[in-house]
Design a protein around this motif. Structure first.
Motif, PDB file in Angstrom:
ATOM      1  N   HIS A 204       1.124  -1.259  -0.245  1.00  0.00           N
ATOM      2  CA  HIS A 204       0.223   0.080   0.051  1.00  0.00           C
ATOM      3  C   HIS A 204      -0.075   1.457  -0.034  1.00  0.00           C
ATOM      4  CE1 HIS A 204      -3.621   2.578   1.080  1.00  0.00           C
ATOM      5  NE2 HIS A 204      -4.241   1.964   0.904  1.00  0.00           N
TER       6      HIS A 204
ATOM      7  N   ALA B 283     -10.251   3.662  -4.105  1.00  0.00           N
ATOM      8  CA  ALA B 283      -9.273   3.823  -5.326  1.00  0.00           C
ATOM      9  C   ALA B 283     -10.035   5.011  -6.202  1.00  0.00           C
ATOM     10  CB  ALA B 283      -9.930   2.657  -6.156  1.00  0.00           C
TER      11      ALA B 283
ATOM     12  N   ALA C  61      -8.924  -4.820  -4.702  1.00  0.00           N
ATOM     13  CA  ALA C  61      -9.619  -5.414  -3.066  1.00  0.00           C
ATOM     14  C   ALA C  61     -10.770  -5.120  -2.766  1.00  0.00           C
ATOM     15  CB  ALA C  61      -8.378  -4.324  -2.628  1.00  0.00           C
TER      16      ALA C  61
ATOM     17  N   GLY D 198      -5.441  -1.529  -7.844  1.00  0.00           N
ATOM     18  CA  GLY D 198      -5.593  -2.631  -7.245  1.00  0.00           C
ATOM     19  C   GLY D 198      -6.344  -2.686  -6.230  1.00  0.00           C
ATOM     20  N   ILE D 199      -6.837  -1.453  -5.513  1.00  0.00           N
ATOM     21  CA  ILE D 199      -7.677  -1.225  -4.617  1.00  0.00           C
ATOM     22  C   ILE D 199      -9.305  -0.954  -4.829  1.00  0.00           C
ATOM     23  CG2 ILE D 199      -8.520   1.169  -3.114  1.00  0.00           C
ATOM     24  CD1 ILE D 199      -5.950  -0.168  -2.486  1.00  0.00           C
TER      25      ILE D 199
ATOM     26  N   TRP E  40      -0.828  -5.091 -10.264  1.00  0.00           N
ATOM     27  CA  TRP E  40      -2.168  -4.395  -9.013  1.00  0.00           C
ATOM     28  C   TRP E  40      -3.399  -5.621  -8.543  1.00  0.00           C
ATOM     29  CZ3 TRP E  40      -0.664  -2.150  -5.084  1.00  0.00           C
ATOM     30  CH2 TRP E  40       0.140  -1.700  -5.044  1.00  0.00           C
ATOM     31  N   THR E  41      -3.949  -6.301  -9.625  1.00  0.00           N
ATOM     32  CA  THR E  41      -4.528  -7.605  -9.869  1.00  0.00           C
ATOM     33  C   THR E  41      -3.998  -8.093  -8.821  1.00  0.00           C
ATOM     34  OG1 THR E  41      -5.269  -6.956 -12.083  1.00  0.00           O
ATOM     35  CG2 THR E  41      -6.240  -8.793 -10.897  1.00  0.00           C
TER      36      THR E  41
ATOM     37  N   GLY F   6      -3.922  -6.837  -5.602  1.00  0.00           N
ATOM     38  CA  GLY F   6      -5.978  -6.228  -5.117  1.00  0.00           C
ATOM     39  C   GLY F   6      -6.578  -7.690  -4.402  1.00  0.00           C
TER      40      GLY F   6
END
Length: 416
Positions: free
Chosen positions: A24, A353, A56, A52-53, A103-104, A107
């Motif tokens: 993060h 995000a 998540a 990514g966020i 980032w996937t 996440g």
């Protein structure tokens, strides 16, 4: 005999420092060199982080359900491997597609390796004593940026951003994976690694189904509004302070007070736990948010006001991390706790995000002061939501052990 919590808190504290620092907080240090190395704009690199966020947020509830079903040990350990894989994909990225792929993966892992997974682990192990354990854990987790921002700068200077990401992946595998497997524990109510019974479940409050749904919606609204403010402040605090007409030296000095305020507020909260319940401390904690923005709007251009603004906001932000773990436990109990955290975190993460880019567009069009008014309004809305929730559940007795599964299902099936 209950599982000793000291080693568990220490171990999970280390994994939180590494987890937050390598995921993060990583873009704050490596976004610029990554953009330069790939020939991309900073917006594209930060956009991949926002993706990514969002991932998540979309996977927060299923991740929580898995923790409830399989236990934090298995889920957090698997998530450490996934996080390491995501970091390695980022290290090998040749363009935006690689960043999005990395980032996937990150996440998918974030909600399990960070506070939600750790809070669920502590709740399963500590039961009714989880609030103090959560507070202690956040004290350690608050050191992540202090530790990893300089580490990241040093590694990037010495090795480059790709090698830094490889080192981060190794840290997740060499430190977080074994600590999660050894200390995170199994499902709530399961026996520990030494065949010792887990702590008794926290019962929560006895609430009719309608009040329970309303309380869940208000709790989700509180955290979602706060998430917009917190995500915006993380990205734009120096710009907002500069927009108040302060010099660079004042901006840097004021911003540096953030971490001190967060840790100080968490220490005070921990010392006051024997006198005030989680429900009693939540509204005052949230009230610090609109108070901070009121100071900034009332006295623009004053260094003292800027420092007070940052201190109040830092205290609120530090306390909200504890509230996010302890208040759902106090109201809804420990059964289904992992999924419950995911349920309220999903909307908040989706908003978080989008917040930095949306706020940046607003400030470009209307100026920093308009942005401060927006954040003040959202903070007031967060306070109104938590105050309303406190009124909904006020005076309710603890839930009895009769038919706990039915009440747990009421909470889990009420989507905010």
């Amino acid at each position: 005999m209950a599982t000793p919590l000291g080693p568990v808190i220490a171990a999970l504290g280390v994994t939180q420092i590494v987890g937050w620092g390598t995921t993060h907080y990583m873009p704050a240090v490596l976004a610029a060199p990554t953009a330069a190395g790939l020939g991309l704009g900073a917006t594209a690199v930060l956009g991949a982080f926002s993706w990514g966020i969002l991932v998540a947020g979309l996977t927060a509830r299923p991740a929580g359900r898995l923790i409830d079903r399989l236990g934090a040990r298995k889920v957090m350990s698997a998530a450490s491997v996934i996080a390491a894989a995501g970091l390695l994909v980022l290290a090998a990225a040749q363009g935006l597609a690689g960043l999005l792929a990395g980032w996937t993966l990150l996440g998918l892992a974030l909600r399990s390796i960070l506070y939600d997974g750790a809070f669920a682990a502590l709740t399963a192990l500590a039961g009714a004593d989880a609030r103090r354990a959560i507070s202690l854990l956040t004290l350690l987790g608050g050191l992540a940026s202090t530790a990893f921002w300089p580490i990241g700068h040093w590694l990037d200077t010495a090795l480059g951003w790709r090698a830094t990401l490889v080192v981060y992946a190794v840290l997740n595998l060499a430190i977080c994976l074994p600590l999660h497997w050894r200390f995170a524990g199994g499902p709530a109510g399961a026996r520990g690694a030494d065949d010792r019974p887990a702590a008794p479940a926290h019962p929560g409050m006895s609430l009719p189904a309608r009040q329970r749904r309303l309380a869940l919606w208000l709790l989700a609204a509180t955290f979602t509004l706060h998430a917009f403010v917190a995500s915006t402040m993380a990205a734009h605090l120096p710009m907002l302070l500069d927009g108040l007409g302060l010099g660079t030296a004042v901006v840097v000095s004021a911003a540096a007070l953030m971490g001190v305020a967060q840790v100080g507020a968490r220490l005070v909260e921990m010392l006051m736990q024997s006198r005030f319940s989680a429900l009693a401390t939540a509204p005052p904690s949230v009230a610090l948010l609109p108070a901070a923005f009121a100071v900034a709007l009332a006295w623009p251009g004053h260094a003292t006001a800027a420092a007070l603004f940052v201190i109040l906001y830092g205290c609120a932000n530090g306390l909200m991390t504890i509230v996010r773990g302890s208040l759902p436990l106090a109201v809804f109990g420990s059964r289904g706790y992992g999924e419950l955290l995911g349920t309220v975190a999903g909307p908040a993460l989706a908003v978080a995000a989008a917040a930095p880019m949306a706020f940046s567009a607003l400030v470009e069009a209307a100026g920093p002061r308009t942005g401060l008014w927006l954040l003040a309004g959202l903070s007031a809305g967060s306070l109104a939501s938590i105050a309303a929730m406190a009124l909904v559940v006020r005076g309710r007795p603890p839930r009895t052990t009769k038919a706990p599964d039915r009440q747990c299902r009421n909470a889990r099936t009420s989507r905010p």
